[in-house]
Design a protein around this motif. Structure first.
Motif, PDB file in Angstrom:
ATOM      1  N   VAL A 147      -1.440  -9.408   2.364  1.00 43.55           N
ATOM      2  CA  VAL A 147      -1.849  -8.011   2.469  1.00 43.55           C
ATOM      3  C   VAL A 147      -0.709  -7.233   3.128  1.00 43.55           C
ATOM      4  O   VAL A 147      -0.306  -7.548   4.253  1.00 43.55           O
ATOM      5  N   SER A 148      -0.160  -6.282   2.395  1.00 45.67           N
ATOM      6  CA  SER A 148       0.940  -5.449   2.895  1.00 45.67           C
ATOM      7  C   SER A 148       2.047  -6.279   3.550  1.00 45.67           C
ATOM      8  O   SER A 148       2.438  -6.015   4.697  1.00 45.67           O
ATOM      9  N   PRO A 149       2.583  -7.301   2.869  1.00 42.73           N
ATOM     10  CA  PRO A 149       3.648  -8.097   3.485  1.00 42.73           C
ATOM     11  C   PRO A 149       4.836  -7.206   3.820  1.00 42.73           C
ATOM     12  O   PRO A 149       5.170  -6.286   3.067  1.00 42.73           O
ATOM     13  N   ALA A 150       5.469  -7.467   4.946  1.00 46.30           N
ATOM     14  CA  ALA A 150       6.460  -6.538   5.513  1.00 46.30           C
ATOM     15  C   ALA A 150       7.793  -6.545   4.773  1.00 46.30           C
ATOM     16  O   ALA A 150       8.856  -6.800   5.351  1.00 46.30           O
ATOM     17  N   ALA A 151       7.745  -6.206   3.483  1.00 46.29           N
ATOM     18  CA  ALA A 151       8.939  -6.268   2.644  1.00 46.29           C
ATOM     19  C   ALA A 151       9.945  -5.177   2.966  1.00 46.29           C
ATOM     20  O   ALA A 151      11.111  -5.278   2.579  1.00 46.29           O
ATOM     21  N   SER A 152       9.526  -4.131   3.673  1.00 44.47           N
ATOM     22  CA  SER A 152      10.453  -3.056   4.030  1.00 44.47           C
ATOM     23  C   SER A 152      11.254  -3.391   5.285  1.00 44.47           C
ATOM     24  O   SER A 152      12.245  -2.715   5.585  1.00 44.47           O
ATOM     25  N   ARG A 153      10.842  -4.450   6.008  1.00 46.87           N
ATOM     26  CA  ARG A 153      11.471  -4.769   7.284  1.00 46.87           C
ATOM     27  C   ARG A 153      12.072  -6.173   7.336  1.00 46.87           C
ATOM     28  O   ARG A 153      12.887  -6.468   8.211  1.00 46.87           O
ATOM     29  N   PHE A 154      11.627  -7.039   6.442  1.00 50.36           N
ATOM     30  CA  PHE A 154      12.099  -8.424   6.411  1.00 50.36           C
ATOM     31  C   PHE A 154      12.372  -8.827   4.969  1.00 50.36           C
ATOM     32  O   PHE A 154      11.844  -8.222   4.031  1.00 50.36           O
TER      33      PHE A 154
END
Length: 225
Positions: A147-154
């Protein structure tokens, strides 16, 4: 804090890891083991996060044993934040500990996570899949829910094609565009919840139902061969 069973302490790579275990109701043996990872420890993320709780509810309703845990340095878990590296080993330690239960012998493994926890779950899935390719005794996850994996930060690794990815349309922490940019090269479908923000305020019931439908469809597909 949401009501929950009493937490337990297990051994981990940085000391004790605090976990909460929830089983489906009734006498049936759990369908498998689901381990759920929480949001960023330095931004207030804990295993009592409402989205994590929602994932737990979906897995339990689908018949899984659901285990959530606090990453190192959170709650009663020992250690210090490690930018996802140590947190991935925390998750793998929780998996290893609970798969040693004879009640789960031969049962499937599911990994799930929200935000930073989605990144960690994807990392752990990648490591287990790589290990299982060389060591058949290693249990690779049969189910991955992010759910909403942090693809913008990692740098979230690629995930299996059957992974369920759920994203809020109005997420201002992990923008939808970042999720689509990550998913597009994998040709990975993304379930978008219209109007939902990062924490799915007012839409947690819908999130639970999306995950539950996915888990029940998986179970029906496996039962049908």
């Amino acid at each position: 804090m949401l009501g929950r069973p009493q937490s337990l302490l297990i051994d981990g790579p940085a000391g004790h890891i605090e976990v909460v275990v929830e089983d489906p109701t009734g006498p049936a043996v759990p369908r498998g083991l689901a381990v759920i990872a929480h949001p960023h420890p330095l931004m207030g993320g804990t295993m009592d996060n409402k989205v994590v709780h929602t994932l737990v509810r979906a897995f339990v309703l689908a018949g899984w044993r659901a285990v959530r845990f606090n990453f190192r340095g959170v709650g009663q878990s020992e250690g210090h934040y490690d930018e996802g590296r140590g947190e991935t080993t925390d998750l793998l330690s929780v998996v290893s500990h609970h798969l040693s239960d004879p009640a789960l012998a031969g049962k499937p493994l599911a990994l799930a996570g929200f935000s930073f926890g989605g990144y960690v779950a994807a990392q752990a899935s990648s490591r287990l899949l790589q290990a299982a390719a060389d060591q058949p005794a290693v249990r690779a996850p049969s189910t991955v829910v992010l759910v909403s994996p942090a693809a913008s930060r990692f740098e979230v690794p690629a995930v299996p094609p059957h992974t369920l990815v759920v994203q809020g349309e109005a997420d201002d922490v992990v923008p939808l565009s970042a999720i689509l940019d990550w998913a597009r090269p994998q040709q990975l479908p993304v379930t978008v919840v219209p109007g939902a923000g990062h924490f799915f305020h007012g839409q947690l019931g819908g999130l639970r139902d999306i995950v539950l439908r996915h888990l029940r469809a998986d179970a029906a597909r496996e039962a049908g061969g």
